[in-house]
Design a protein around this motif. Structure first.
Motif, PDB file in Angstrom:
ATOM      1  N   GLN A 105       0.807  -1.221   0.000  1.00 29.52           N
ATOM      2  CA  GLN A 105       0.000   0.000   0.000  1.00 29.52           C
ATOM      3  C   GLN A 105       0.845   1.279   0.000  1.00 29.52           C
ATOM      4  O   GLN A 105       0.313   2.380   0.070  1.00 29.52           O
ATOM      5  N   GLY A 149      -1.724  -5.738  -8.947  1.00 25.60           N
ATOM      6  CA  GLY A 149      -2.391  -4.574  -9.501  1.00 25.60           C
ATOM      7  C   GLY A 149      -3.239  -3.852  -8.477  1.00 25.60           C
ATOM      8  O   GLY A 149      -3.347  -2.619  -8.503  1.00 25.60           O
ATOM      9  N   GLU A 150      -3.839  -4.594  -7.541  1.00 25.92           N
ATOM     10  CA  GLU A 150      -4.670  -3.969  -6.516  1.00 25.92           C
ATOM     11  C   GLU A 150      -3.826  -3.128  -5.567  1.00 25.92           C
ATOM     12  O   GLU A 150      -4.212  -2.010  -5.193  1.00 25.92           O
ATOM     13  N   ARG A 196      -2.842   0.050  -7.327  1.00 27.25           N
ATOM     14  CA  ARG A 196      -3.961   0.999  -7.387  1.00 27.25           C
ATOM     15  C   ARG A 196      -4.098   1.758  -6.068  1.00 27.25           C
ATOM     16  O   ARG A 196      -4.268   2.983  -6.056  1.00 27.25           O
ATOM     17  N   ALA A 255      -1.020   4.126  -5.479  1.00 22.59           N
ATOM     18  CA  ALA A 255      -1.060   5.270  -6.377  1.00 22.59           C
ATOM     19  C   ALA A 255      -2.112   6.282  -5.928  1.00 22.59           C
ATOM     20  O   ALA A 255      -1.906   7.498  -6.019  1.00 22.59           O
ATOM     21  N   ALA A 256      -3.241   5.787  -5.420  1.00 25.76           N
ATOM     22  CA  ALA A 256      -4.309   6.684  -4.968  1.00 25.76           C
ATOM     23  C   ALA A 256      -3.886   7.486  -3.747  1.00 25.76           C
ATOM     24  O   ALA A 256      -4.298   8.637  -3.570  1.00 25.76           O
ATOM     25  N   ARG A 272       4.253   1.720  -9.819  1.00 27.40           N
ATOM     26  CA  ARG A 272       4.101   0.961 -11.060  1.00 27.40           C
ATOM     27  C   ARG A 272       3.983  -0.527 -10.754  1.00 27.40           C
ATOM     28  O   ARG A 272       4.517  -1.009  -9.752  1.00 27.40           O
ATOM     29  N   ARG A 273       3.293  -1.232 -11.641  1.00 28.19           N
ATOM     30  CA  ARG A 273       3.220  -2.686 -11.539  1.00 28.19           C
ATOM     31  C   ARG A 273       4.429  -3.281 -12.248  1.00 28.19           C
ATOM     32  O   ARG A 273       4.574  -3.165 -13.467  1.00 28.19           O
TER      33      ARG A 273
END
Length: 205
Positions: free
Chosen positions: A31, A52-53, A56, A59-60, A72-73
């Motif tokens: 996270q 990917g989760e 996400r 990044a948020a 980045r993934r």
């Protein structure tokens, strides 16, 4: 499974950041908590994860500044990394999910005098290893109780997903052997709660 104590070691990892380091790579960023702490120290951070989760979510949340966090993934074990690019590379509870030989790619991604810090899980091997775990077993239980009580008072467990975990990791003796072979000059320090800290500084020449 030992309780997740990774966050308590963040100050220790931050103390290993070399003076003057400007760019960092956080492998298995989850996270993005540690990446944001690095950014708060002024480093520009490439925060990467295979999930990917997790990417996400991280990044948020973004960066607290003054440094930037680029999330980045990336599959570090298989994807290319920029060589001689980073003053500091952190792997928190991530390297033991990859072939240990991945450290050679991380070594090459450090610029000279850069530091690689790996906080990971390893099974005890020696009587000293077992003694450390035995001494801290009551603390592990107490931490579980405190967190469970906090979740109950706040309406239940945190619904935010954690990275998927595969409970398979090496013994301390295996780790020490492989570190000597692939990262000459590195140190491996036994920590409580099944943790270890592997530290490597890339030679100047």
């Amino acid at each position: 499974m030992p309780f997740n104590h990774n966050h308590r070691y963040h100050p220790l990892l931050l103390s290993l950041v070399p003076p003057g380091a400007k760019r960092a790579l956080d492998v298995g960023c989850g996270q993005g908590r540690f990446a944001r702490r690095l950014a708060a120290r002024g480093l520009d951070v490439d925060a990467v994860d295979v999930s990917g989760e997790m990417v996400r979510i991280a990044a948020a949340l973004g960066s607290p500044g003054p440094g930037k966090v680029d999330v980045r993934r990336v599959d570090v074990a298989n994807d290319d990394l920029e060589r001689n690019a980073y003053g500091f590379i952190s792997c928190i509870a991530s390297l033991h999910h990859m072939p240990f030989g991945t450290v050679m790619k991380l070594r090459d991604a450090l610029h000279p005098d850069g530091v690689l810090a790996v906080l990971g899980l390893a099974r005890p091997s020696t009587p000293g290893d077992y003694a450390v775990e035995l001494a801290f077993a009551p603390v592990n239980v107490a931490a579980r109780v405190v967190v469970a009580a906090g979740e109950w008072l706040n309406g239940g467990p945190d619904p935010t997903p954690e990275p998927p975990v595969e409970m398979k990791f090496p013994t301390m003796n295996e780790l020490r052997r492989d570190a000597r072979e692939l990262l000459p000059g590195s140190t491996v320090r036994r920590l409580p709660f099944w943790r270890h800290l592997l530290t490597y500084r890339k030679p100047l020449a």
